[in-house]
Design an enzyme around this catalytic site. Structure first.
Site: not given
Lengths: 343, 343, 343, 343
Positions: B12, B147, B310
């Protein structure tokens, strides 16, 4: 107390069966079979049952004779184990796809494989009380329909039974479903980050429940299945064409007549209000299937709508309803939770 | 054009790096490394890049020399491959947890294992432009913070830097995060039916980002991390105690002074309005970190709030911002998407 | 720089127009008209524009001459104000429902009232670049279609244009939409506790976008519209019947031919992969409309699928694309955000 | 059968009271008072009660004498009507904020207004069975605590009661809540498009439930309240400091001892498992409050976690539990729904 067992008790349908059966006033759960978790506490897998039960999963060999067994097994397993279960239990209620169709050829087409017990296909009574209540009273083998099939069938049956539909035009079903229908096994498609907020057409044509709808309604159903953002809940929309001269009042009367005495089907087709048509979210946990309709009188086009909780009326609750009927008990025993609003 | 590569490009964070770098006006992506999918089209894994790129994943051996490499690898892999990457690329921007702490002992405590390249720990400049912009201009090794750490640090730093906080009382952080923070690998905990609608405390104490916050702020941070219903988005709440005499105006001035020239930090602390405090959902896709605060003047208690995406300011966007600084380019290049409302 | 204004700038479509136009490299926004909030900062209503703009809403009288105005007004207001706007602006791009139909009689049937400027109905060019690009190059009045209409039309047009569809059987559309389509005004039906997790059939028959689909495709469309859990995003499913002999390859070729040069339509119909059919969530913020299809060759039944962001390709983005065409600029100017994954 | 009435029956708490009381085996609902909808069917507002009841809303004048009345009125209305209700009913169970604090001065500070019936403040017994069961057995006036207060209190009380907490350090509470807590009245802040996916700090300091927690625990509570994506459900995290020498085992023992006989409090603090800490989603519809804890033994910091359904254990269910106690009935009557998994 009736002695019942659940096979495949660690899955989502299995967990829902346990919730309903543990709360059933005339049932004793004598076995929660799981091949993955034998010996493990049931509430370790189904956390909503904490403080409700101390039951542990067992293996199939630990299950003695019982009055009924519910099969919530992976597809294809039920048809290989069916012989064993018939010996152990007077009543077998199968919730898998294995015995939902009555023709081996149709099974082959929709499931892509040979049936392993084709001679039994005709012996299962469909677990649809609204269509087959009398047969269910004496059934020893019951096959609970797929969640989208139950919704689709109940939303059109009153009109088909009264010959109000133009069968030539067929019927187009649009089914939407939450993620719990895919079961408790993790994979890329049901990863939260991928599945969340989805409008995912996973079966544009040829979904297995389409075959069941066609069978029960006696017409050519075409179904598209889409996963939408929800965990529980199924909704089906059906587009069909009314026979010439059939108007809204006739349609309304058909629905009312058909379902007025049904304990778990409500006709929801109001002029106004937020929830004027069937919607799954207020049904979660309940055994209701709500059905509604709209008629475009200028064109004779009919739209019907059905909603249910795929794990309850679309699965475990429907199975318990069938069980109650078979056992001669009140049909609503253990199934009275009305659903929540808001949710 | 600067030549850059992404390692771990199928995850991701990797996908977000590709989205940003492919849209960066002065960058050419010369390698999208994936050990799982070499040869496969990038847009097969990251469907938002369809029609945007024809790039295919490659293996690490296909990457030639480049100006910068971004490591979006699984934790623990970066510290074993770091030697290779240093040879290939002038600048290494690491987005894993491997080089976020500067002491091997603290690493051992929070990560539960020995560091594999402890001598390099001190060489990485923290990828926090708001705290370390000058050092970043000449850094060859950059470690982008976690994050929740970035959010937590930015929301308290203006007060710590001005000595307005009672350090004795420590600071309690409450971090909430979406599911994308767990990465693209499916497992029972991020199955949609389980993760959906969650308020899941997955780290009541001892989360790794806690160590980073303590390091950067020079105080004892205690953090609780909870997964909430979202795919992207992090929000941190911080409870701390102001030094005697510090009032709301002083706090407000500290935030304004600190961040007035920052391109990607906005102070959001309004008297009214739905979005009067920082909230992630309007930041998705953007590189902003919004920070806000509230003071209970009677007790001297302070609450600060930070929000970010994030995968962007909490990862890929922050990395590109650091890269722009290091390369002497305008800091906002390729990072101007403002976010969506409503969403 | 082209001078443009937005009327109805405080709504959701208005906000999206501002986001796109403020980021457009050749546009200057000279007016953000809001009758509710004149004098108020734009970013107080659209928080994603904080630090992006200092613009304030103005009243209509503050808008001088401009090259283009975008009308994102409540339905029914545009047709009463249209005379004024034509005088102020060389180009009027209307995003309301007021000029989407070309016959006053059809308008009356679907909108339940008389049109206030019926003689203008024929002067508006439909804001569908994929069907009307040449006419748009010289249009002074453009009417952007409804979000579900754009999706529905694009998903069937390649087949209709090549006469591959059995027009007698009509086409059944099933449209699903997020909540932002209802606009920014609060009411019981879009209260979060009621709307969350909904599968709400709000128009089983007779939705206004149905009339647009019928108009643009030249067939009898029947549409059912359902609100599902999402803020942004529209998906339409279409059921139709192929003419005898039309097979999957012919369908695929039609889609490829039609859209191969379109900058904002992608054909998405893969054999495998999570996102193998069009799905809105990866399109949010982008101007893409993804279209796909499936054919049941045994029966000749066709299912097509389209997805878009209702506020972008279904509204503001489509309007900017039309504007770019009309102004002789590259069609993709200001519209290059690709969308996010995961989201 | 006990005769009971509900005032404010059209709201969310009112609807939940009706659901529970209509399913209560020893209760007859003699009045569902709504000033907005007198004469309208109850199931028109609470669609989950379709086919469950034919009850209609009535006005207050239609309610005769009853054994108990439940007040689910808007805040501020209960304290002006209290005199009337006391005359009509032997037992008054108030679910509003009006009688939750016992000092008029604290009420003024937190509610920003004068109390209208200050002399009654001391007469209400807090509706917290876990703390005040004996007093509830004879109470005629019961005030059910706020949803976040009940969660916060139950998660720290076992340690406070045993003097295991350092009271000097106070306790920081972080409360997350779904949207149903804001009630059934639509407004901009709970519009679906705005509220969906929110992480919205609506009370960084000074929330009213903070005062209740401080009162019941006898310490200085600081609470931050955040709306997260959910309709039902509250979770509170509490950060506190243990007295020197208090270890994890002591904490565990305190929780076990305190709650071992409580029918509706479960201690949930496991080493592993997805649901190893309390989480609201599996509690929806149930009357459980799950509580858990984690100890950082190195620093003596304690984190406790509580979860409940704000409309059940945080409101209507807790009220029915108190009513059962007061009426000398089994405490769990009508409250046995266990919750759903998955959901």
């Amino acid at each position: 107390m009736m002695r019942v067992a659940v096979a495949g008790a660690a899955g989502y349908i299995g967990g829902e069966l346990l919730r309903l059966l543990l709360g059933h006033p005339e049932v004793e759960v004598v076995g929660a079979v799981s091949s993955r978790f034998p010996g493990k506490r049931v509430d370790g897998v189904h956390p909503n049952l904490r403080a409700v039960t101390d039951l542990k999963f067992c293996s199939v060999d630990n299950v003695g004779e019982c009055d009924a067994v519910f099969l919530a097994l992976p597809h294809r397993v039920a048809m290989t184990q069916i012989g064993d279960w018939v010996q152990r239990s007077k009543l077998v209620v199968d919730l898998t796809g294995d015995f939902r169709l009555d023709e081996a050829e149709v099974f082959r087409r929709y499931y892509g494989e040979e049936h392993q017990a084709p001679r039994l296909l005709g012996d299962f009574v469909p677990g649809l009380p609204e269509l087959h209540r009398e047969r269910l009273r004496t059934a020893d083998l019951i096959s609970v329909p797929g969640c989208m099939a139950t919704a689709g069938v109940l939303a059109l049956y009153p009109l088909v039974a009264r010959d109000l539909i133009d069968l030539e035009s067929g019927a187009q079903f649009d089914a939407r479903t939450g993620s719990s229908g895919s079961g408790a096994t993790a994979g890329p498609a049901n990863l939260h980050a991928e599945r969340s907020g989805a409008m995912r057409v996973f079966a544009p044509t040829g979904h297995r429940h389409e075959a069941e709808i066609s069978r029960h309604l006696g017409l050519s159903a075409a179904m598209t299945a889409t996963g939408v953002e929800a965990v529980r809940g199924v909704q089906t929309i059906c587009h069909a064409t009314l026979r010439p001269g059939v108007d809204r009042q006739t349609v309304r009367r058909a629905f009312r007549e058909q379902y007025t005495d049904e304990p778990f089907v409500r006709v929801v087709a109001h002029q106004r209000g937020i929830f004027r048509y069937p919607e799954p979210k207020i049904l979660l946990g309940s055994n209701y299937c709500d059905v509604g309709f709209a008629v475009d009188e200028g064109t004779g086009r009919l739209t019907t709508i059905a909603a249910l909780d795929n794990l309850v009326k679309g699965g475990a609750g429907n199975a318990v309803q069938c069980f109650n009927i078979r056992m001669g008990r009140p049909e609503t025993l253990g199934l009275t939770f009305p659903g929540l609003h808001p949710l």
